[in-house]
Design a protein around this motif. Sequence first.
Motif, short mmCIF file in Angstrom:
data_model
loop_
_atom_site.label_atom_id
_atom_site.label_comp_id
_atom_site.label_asym_id
_atom_site.label_seq_id
_atom_site.Cartn_x
_atom_site.Cartn_y
_atom_site.Cartn_z
N GLY A 22 -1.14 8.91 -16.05
CA GLY A 22 -0.25 9.52 -15.07
C GLY A 22 0.06 8.64 -13.89
O GLY A 22 -0.78 7.85 -13.45
N PRO A 23 1.28 8.75 -13.32
CA PRO A 23 1.71 7.87 -12.22
C PRO A 23 0.83 7.93 -10.98
O PRO A 23 0.50 6.88 -10.42
N ASP A 24 0.45 9.12 -10.55
CA ASP A 24 -0.33 9.22 -9.31
C ASP A 24 -1.71 8.58 -9.47
O ASP A 24 -2.14 7.80 -8.62
N GLY B 230 0.80 -1.21 0.00
CA GLY B 230 0.00 0.00 0.00
C GLY B 230 0.84 1.26 0.00
O GLY B 230 0.37 2.32 0.43
N ASP B 231 2.07 1.16 -0.49
CA ASP B 231 3.02 2.29 -0.48
C ASP B 231 2.84 3.11 -1.76
O ASP B 231 3.42 2.78 -2.80
N LEU B 232 2.06 4.17 -1.69
CA LEU B 232 1.75 4.97 -2.87
C LEU B 232 3.01 5.58 -3.48
O LEU B 232 3.21 5.51 -4.69
N ALA B 233 3.87 6.16 -2.65
CA ALA B 233 5.08 6.82 -3.17
C ALA B 233 5.99 5.82 -3.88
O ALA B 233 6.53 6.11 -4.95
N PHE C 168 -5.32 4.01 -8.52
CA PHE C 168 -6.29 3.06 -9.08
C PHE C 168 -5.87 1.63 -8.74
O PHE C 168 -6.71 0.81 -8.33
N VAL C 169 -4.58 1.31 -8.90
CA VAL C 169 -4.09 -0.04 -8.60
C VAL C 169 -4.29 -0.36 -7.12
O VAL C 169 -4.77 -1.45 -6.77
N LEU C 170 -3.95 0.57 -6.24
CA LEU C 170 -4.11 0.32 -4.80
C LEU C 170 -5.59 0.15 -4.44
O LEU C 170 -5.93 -0.69 -3.60
#
Length: 299
Positions: free
Chosen positions: A223-225, A191-194, A230-232
């Motif tokens: 876009g990455p963010d 769950g590490d967004l960064a 979305f994946v998380l």
Amino acid sequence: MSDRLAEEYDAARPRLVRVAYAILGSHAEAEDVVADCWLRLVEADRRDPVRDVLGWSTVAVSRAALDVLRSARLRRERYVGPWLPEPVVTPAVAAAGDPAERVTLDESVRYALLVVLEQLSPAERTAWVLHDLFGMAFPEVAAAVGRSPAAVRQLASRARRHVAERTPRVDVDRSAHDRVAAAFAVAAAGGDLAALVRTLDPEVVLTGDGGGVVNAARRPVLGPDRVARFVLGTLRRTAAGTGRSVVVEVNGATGFAVVEEDGHVSTVLSLTVDDDRVTRVDIVRAPDKLAGIALGASS
């Protein structure tokens, strides 16, 4: 029907399925085309013995696949949300097991390439697949496409430019792909967004295919963010359900799947890696495209 004919067709079948799959983007339809062409081969051999079974069958399968693709285009235009190719999914353990199985996986038509091929016309796609991917001479390609050798040469040339513009700039080897996929998986699972954002290319695109039956992104996520979030979010919904995420081979490259308690696969995630970053995330959830996949029931 002679035993020779059956033996030679069985030997040719894996290549014929790959040819049809590359043209159609559907493994189920490819299998159907190859099965139908066996019956055509038997009839043709009765009239006049077929000496070159592989050559005859490749042209026949290609011509039939092209006909199916043309008729499928209208259905795909009416499709709810993005249409993604049907993935070929195998257990990840196969990659480290039997060397013969490793060869089969290495010969797979890469998923990212299938996505690019969807942008070509049926004739361009068939000409490029047969000549550039499977090394057929233009006279043979012409027989399959139903045009002159000069015409299919032009079709293949236009397709080649399109493919070159839209495929990864470098040929990513397996170890590099696996390294990026592993970093993606660790960040996503934690769950590490960064950290997940760091695995993604600045121009990353996520595409989802639910077939209008299950929830999926109706439009590309850019876009990455946004892609990372979305994946998380998708993983959180998976964790709240009955499925488990497993590492698999998606068209010969490391990807991920969600396996439900009864063993059926509900989601397949394919990664395209370029220059140590994920440039595409393709998520297939349409049930009809996953129906033939079984990776074992949850324990």
